[in-house]
Design a protein around this motif. Structure first.
Motif, PDB file in Angstrom:
ATOM      1  N   SER A 250      -6.814 -34.716 -19.348  1.00  0.00           N
ATOM      2  CA  SER A 250      -5.471 -34.240 -19.692  1.00  0.00           C
ATOM      3  C   SER A 250      -5.396 -32.749 -19.399  1.00  0.00           C
ATOM      4  O   SER A 250      -6.402 -32.113 -19.051  1.00  0.00           O
ATOM      5  N   GLU A 251      -4.207 -32.197 -19.553  1.00  0.00           N
ATOM      6  CA  GLU A 251      -4.038 -30.758 -19.334  1.00  0.00           C
ATOM      7  C   GLU A 251      -4.912 -29.957 -20.278  1.00  0.00           C
ATOM      8  O   GLU A 251      -5.477 -28.917 -19.914  1.00  0.00           O
ATOM      9  N   ALA A 252      -5.067 -30.464 -21.518  1.00  0.00           N
ATOM     10  CA  ALA A 252      -5.903 -29.772 -22.506  1.00  0.00           C
ATOM     11  C   ALA A 252      -7.378 -29.837 -22.144  1.00  0.00           C
ATOM     12  O   ALA A 252      -8.188 -29.081 -22.680  1.00  0.00           O
ATOM     13  N   GLY A 253      -7.741 -30.760 -21.236  1.00  0.00           N
ATOM     14  CA  GLY A 253      -9.138 -30.884 -20.830  1.00  0.00           C
ATOM     15  C   GLY A 253      -9.632 -29.654 -20.088  1.00  0.00           C
ATOM     16  O   GLY A 253     -10.842 -29.376 -20.066  1.00  0.00           O
ATOM     17  N   GLU A 254      -8.733 -28.908 -19.440  1.00  0.00           N
ATOM     18  CA  GLU A 254      -9.116 -27.655 -18.798  1.00  0.00           C
ATOM     19  C   GLU A 254      -9.244 -26.600 -19.886  1.00  0.00           C
ATOM     20  O   GLU A 254      -8.251 -26.191 -20.503  1.00  0.00           O
ATOM     21  N   ARG A 255     -10.455 -26.122 -20.099  1.00  0.00           N
ATOM     22  CA  ARG A 255     -10.696 -25.266 -21.249  1.00  0.00           C
ATOM     23  C   ARG A 255     -11.925 -24.391 -21.013  1.00  0.00           C
ATOM     24  O   ARG A 255     -12.691 -24.612 -20.072  1.00  0.00           O
ATOM     25  N   THR A 256     -12.109 -23.422 -21.892  1.00  0.00           N
ATOM     26  CA  THR A 256     -13.282 -22.557 -21.875  1.00  0.00           C
ATOM     27  C   THR A 256     -14.093 -22.840 -23.130  1.00  0.00           C
ATOM     28  O   THR A 256     -13.548 -22.899 -24.230  1.00  0.00           O
ATOM     29  N   VAL A 257     -15.408 -23.021 -22.949  1.00  0.00           N
ATOM     30  CA  VAL A 257     -16.294 -23.346 -24.067  1.00  0.00           C
ATOM     31  C   VAL A 257     -17.415 -22.321 -24.123  1.00  0.00           C
ATOM     32  O   VAL A 257     -18.078 -22.085 -23.104  1.00  0.00           O
ATOM     33  N   PRO A 258     -17.640 -21.676 -25.283  1.00  0.00           N
ATOM     34  CA  PRO A 258     -18.729 -20.692 -25.391  1.00  0.00           C
ATOM     35  C   PRO A 258     -20.095 -21.374 -25.379  1.00  0.00           C
ATOM     36  O   PRO A 258     -20.235 -22.528 -25.769  1.00  0.00           O
ATOM     37  N   LEU A 259     -21.102 -20.624 -24.898  1.00  0.00           N
ATOM     38  CA  LEU A 259     -22.462 -21.154 -24.810  1.00  0.00           C
ATOM     39  C   LEU A 259     -23.379 -20.404 -25.771  1.00  0.00           C
ATOM     40  O   LEU A 259     -23.435 -19.164 -25.745  1.00  0.00           O
ATOM     41  N   PRO A 260     -24.139 -21.118 -26.604  1.00  0.00           N
ATOM     42  CA  PRO A 260     -25.112 -20.455 -27.470  1.00  0.00           C
ATOM     43  C   PRO A 260     -26.323 -19.992 -26.657  1.00  0.00           C
ATOM     44  O   PRO A 260     -26.553 -20.481 -25.538  1.00  0.00           O
ATOM     45  N   PRO A 261     -27.132 -19.066 -27.179  1.00  0.00           N
ATOM     46  CA  PRO A 261     -28.264 -18.503 -26.436  1.00  0.00           C
ATOM     47  C   PRO A 261     -29.243 -19.552 -25.897  1.00  0.00           C
ATOM     48  O   PRO A 261     -29.743 -19.403 -24.769  1.00  0.00           O
ATOM     49  N   THR A 262     -29.517 -20.602 -26.666  1.00  0.00           N
ATOM     50  CA  THR A 262     -30.462 -21.620 -26.209  1.00  0.00           C
ATOM     51  C   THR A 262     -30.002 -22.259 -24.913  1.00  0.00           C
ATOM     52  O   THR A 262     -30.802 -22.489 -24.001  1.00  0.00           O
ATOM     53  N   VAL A 263     -28.715 -22.547 -24.825  1.00  0.00           N
ATOM     54  CA  VAL A 263     -28.177 -23.171 -23.619  1.00  0.00           C
ATOM     55  C   VAL A 263     -28.172 -22.178 -22.467  1.00  0.00           C
ATOM     56  O   VAL A 263     -28.522 -22.533 -21.320  1.00  0.00           O
ATOM     57  N   VAL A 264     -27.805 -20.928 -22.728  1.00  0.00           N
ATOM     58  CA  VAL A 264     -27.790 -19.915 -21.673  1.00  0.00           C
ATOM     59  C   VAL A 264     -29.174 -19.762 -21.065  1.00  0.00           C
ATOM     60  O   VAL A 264     -29.347 -19.742 -19.832  1.00  0.00           O
ATOM     61  N   ASN A 265     -30.207 -19.665 -21.901  1.00  0.00           N
ATOM     62  CA  ASN A 265     -31.576 -19.497 -21.403  1.00  0.00           C
ATOM     63  C   ASN A 265     -32.029 -20.710 -20.599  1.00  0.00           C
ATOM     64  O   ASN A 265     -32.673 -20.581 -19.553  1.00  0.00           O
ATOM     65  N   ALA A 266     -31.683 -21.907 -21.090  1.00  0.00           N
ATOM     66  CA  ALA A 266     -32.078 -23.124 -20.382  1.00  0.00           C
ATOM     67  C   ALA A 266     -31.393 -23.196 -19.011  1.00  0.00           C
ATOM     68  O   ALA A 266     -32.011 -23.606 -18.021  1.00  0.00           O
ATOM     69  N   ARG A 381     -11.728 -26.883 -28.388  1.00  0.00           N
ATOM     70  CA  ARG A 381     -13.107 -26.972 -27.904  1.00  0.00           C
ATOM     71  C   ARG A 381     -13.383 -28.340 -27.283  1.00  0.00           C
ATOM     72  O   ARG A 381     -14.089 -28.452 -26.285  1.00  0.00           O
ATOM     73  N   LEU A 382     -12.847 -29.391 -27.894  1.00  0.00           N
ATOM     74  CA  LEU A 382     -13.103 -30.749 -27.423  1.00  0.00           C
ATOM     75  C   LEU A 382     -12.210 -31.141 -26.255  1.00  0.00           C
ATOM     76  O   LEU A 382     -12.479 -32.126 -25.569  1.00  0.00           O
ATOM     77  N   GLY A 383     -11.135 -30.402 -26.044  1.00  0.00           N
ATOM     78  CA  GLY A 383     -10.219 -30.734 -24.953  1.00  0.00           C
ATOM     79  C   GLY A 383      -9.355 -31.935 -25.252  1.00  0.00           C
ATOM     80  O   GLY A 383      -8.942 -32.652 -24.344  1.00  0.00           O
ATOM     81  N   HIS A 384      -9.045 -32.159 -26.550  1.00  0.00           N
ATOM     82  CA  HIS A 384      -8.160 -33.257 -26.923  1.00  0.00           C
ATOM     83  C   HIS A 384      -6.714 -32.900 -26.568  1.00  0.00           C
ATOM     84  O   HIS A 384      -6.298 -31.752 -26.724  1.00  0.00           O
ATOM     85  N   SER A 385      -5.963 -33.899 -26.147  1.00  0.00           N
ATOM     86  CA  SER A 385      -4.580 -33.650 -25.746  1.00  0.00           C
ATOM     87  C   SER A 385      -3.692 -33.296 -26.932  1.00  0.00           C
ATOM     88  O   SER A 385      -2.709 -32.572 -26.777  1.00  0.00           O
ATOM     89  N   THR A 386      -4.015 -33.820 -28.117  1.00  0.00           N
ATOM     90  CA  THR A 386      -3.224 -33.505 -29.318  1.00  0.00           C
ATOM     91  C   THR A 386      -4.149 -33.318 -30.509  1.00  0.00           C
ATOM     92  O   THR A 386      -5.259 -33.871 -30.544  1.00  0.00           O
ATOM     93  N   ILE A 387      -3.682 -32.577 -31.489  1.00  0.00           N
ATOM     94  CA  ILE A 387      -4.473 -32.392 -32.706  1.00  0.00           C
ATOM     95  C   ILE A 387      -4.514 -33.681 -33.528  1.00  0.00           C
ATOM     96  O   ILE A 387      -5.427 -33.906 -34.318  1.00  0.00           O
ATOM     97  N   VAL A 388      -3.518 -34.560 -33.308  1.00  0.00           N
ATOM     98  CA  VAL A 388      -3.508 -35.853 -33.997  1.00  0.00           C
ATOM     99  C   VAL A 388      -4.748 -36.654 -33.610  1.00  0.00           C
ATOM    100  O   VAL A 388      -5.399 -37.282 -34.468  1.00  0.00           O
ATOM    101  N   LEU A 389      -5.099 -36.621 -32.338  1.00  0.00           N
ATOM    102  CA  LEU A 389      -6.294 -37.328 -31.879  1.00  0.00           C
ATOM    103  C   LEU A 389      -7.544 -36.769 -32.557  1.00  0.00           C
ATOM    104  O   LEU A 389      -8.417 -37.518 -33.003  1.00  0.00           O
ATOM    105  N   THR A 390      -7.618 -35.452 -32.654  1.00  0.00           N
ATOM    106  CA  THR A 390      -8.767 -34.816 -33.304  1.00  0.00           C
ATOM    107  C   THR A 390      -8.870 -35.227 -34.765  1.00  0.00           C
ATOM    108  O   THR A 390      -9.948 -35.583 -35.252  1.00  0.00           O
TER     109      THR A 390
END
Length: 416
Positions: A250-266, A381-390
């Motif tokens: 969905s349009e909401a699927g295009e999003r920015t997600v932060p990465l914690p240090p463990t993931v960045v290092n990996a 964060r999850l890229g849900h189309s509506t908050i109702v779904l969340t």
């Protein structure tokens, strides 16, 4: 619009009678429809009168067979650019289930009782309850498309669903909630899984755990969409089960997600070893030119298959971590190998369980090791189309605010 009795004698001398509905349709064309019983004729007259007043009536001669309407529906979906996975599923439902049983019926002849009989036939011929539900959804979508094309006036599948929903108000069944330790890995299980991660699957599964990306989004993720310096990734595309790249769900699927240090290092370590994709071009020395394109490709740099990720990555990692369940035989007894050891399988069978964990991690209180994010941010964060779904899916995980300690603290702040 009239209902009249008609009598006649066949060439063989047999006297017959029937009830005829005589009317003029919305196009000004005279129509006749014959019934064996007066009651059926009157029911048709009353229903057709409503349809004519609403301007939606379709005469039998203008209707088409369900199989033909289905082919038109599939072609329209393909021409509109619907995802191949969806059109393939629709085509399967149409060719394997709908056409064999009711494909020769005219759309105008369909009734709720006919759809109920179709349901029964599907079950009698081995279709599972889940498959029957999916087939009916496809059939309802098919008829809705036929309505828009003027092939039929009513959508009997949706009429039937409306009746069922009214009946369910008296016996409402709550959909089972996602449970930690059953559908969602617990914190202890996630710790064990992270400790057991190794090799090429470590960066992928770590990213899944701590970003909540869908498996299709992970498979389509490009290095150009990962900013290790800013510690964030951007979701701009996904890979479907046919390995075709397309836009997010969905349009909401295009999003920015932060990465914690463990993931960045990996990911920094993985980027050095990540397979490159062949471009099909040669350099000046005649050597194949390769590019670093996908973040989690297969061994030759192309899109990795979902089944491969699960069979070779997720399941073996869970077994190594001890996050398992016993495999049962046909009698419900635990199976054992030749040495007499219990046979086990990974407890969580799909990548979506890690997405569920990420959602719970976002929701849980900070003092419990979570992020404590508000519902709107969890949706983003999850890229849900509506908050109702969340909220429908994860609302029961949010803190209720009626904990005794929280109430006491709020009271002190209010009253001093």
């Amino acid at each position: 619009m009239s209902v009249r009795k008609r009598k006649w004698t066949t060439p063989g001398g047999v006297e017959k009678e029937a009830w005829v509905v005589d009317y003029v349709d919305g196009k000004g064309t005279r129509r006749l429809k014959t019934f064996d019983r007066k009651k059926d004729a009157e029911t048709f007259r009353d229903g057709t009168g409503v349809e004519l007043r609403q301007g939606v009536h379709v005469a039998d001669r203008d209707s088409v067979k369900l199989s033909r309407a289905g082919d038109v529906w599939i072609k329209g979906a393909v021409d509109a650019g619907l995802e191949r996975s969806s059109t393939e599923a629709y085509r399967s439902h149409l060719d394997l289930h709908i056409k064999p049983f009711i494909g020769q019926e005219r759309l105008s002849d369909l009734s709720v009782s006919m759809i109920r009989a179709f349901e029964d036939k599907l079950r009698e011929n081995g279709r599972s309850p889940a498959m029957v539900r999916r087939i009916l959804v496809s059939l309802g979508t098919l008829i809705a498309d036929a309505q828009e094309r003027g092939f039929v006036a009513r959508n009997v599948v949706r009429d039937m669903r409306a009746r069922r929903r009214r009946g369910e108000r008296q016996d409402k069944r709550q959909k089972g909630k996602l449970k930690v330790g059953v559908d969602i890995p617990s914190r202890e299980e996630i710790r064990a899984i992270v400790s057991a991660l190794d090799g090429r699957w470590r960066p992928l599964i770590l990213t899944a755990i701590f970003t909540g990306l869908r498996a299709s989004e992970l498979r389509g993720l490009r290095w150009r969409d990962v900013d290790l310096d800013k510690r964030e990734l951007h979701v701009h595309q996904r890979a479907d089960r046919f390995n075709a790249i397309g836009k997010p769900k969905s349009e909401a699927g295009e999003r920015t997600v932060p990465l914690p240090p463990t993931v960045v290092n990996a990911l920094r370590e993985w980027k050095i070893a990540c397979p490159r994709q062949k471009t099909g071009k040669l350099d000046d020395d005649g050597n194949p030119i390769t590019v670093l394109e996908l973040v989690f490709p297969n061994g030759v740099g192309n899109i990795e298959g979902l089944s491969n990720i699960i069979r070779r990555g997720l399941i073996p990692t869970q077994i190594a971590a001890g996050v398992t369940v016993p495999v049962l035989d046909e009698h419900g007894e635990p199976m054992k190998d030749k040495e007499g050891n219990p046979v086990v399988a990974g407890k969580y069978s799909g990548m979506h369980s890690l997405r569920h964990f990420y959602a719970s991690w976002c929701i849980n209180r900070t003092e419990e090791g979570g992020l404590g994010l508000p519902a709107k941010m969890v949706q983003e964060r999850l890229g849900h189309s509506t908050i109702v779904l969340t909220m429908d899916r994860y609302g029961h995980l949010f803190p209720r605010g009626d904990d005794e300690a929280e109430l006491a603290s709020a009271e002190r702040l209010l009253l001093g």
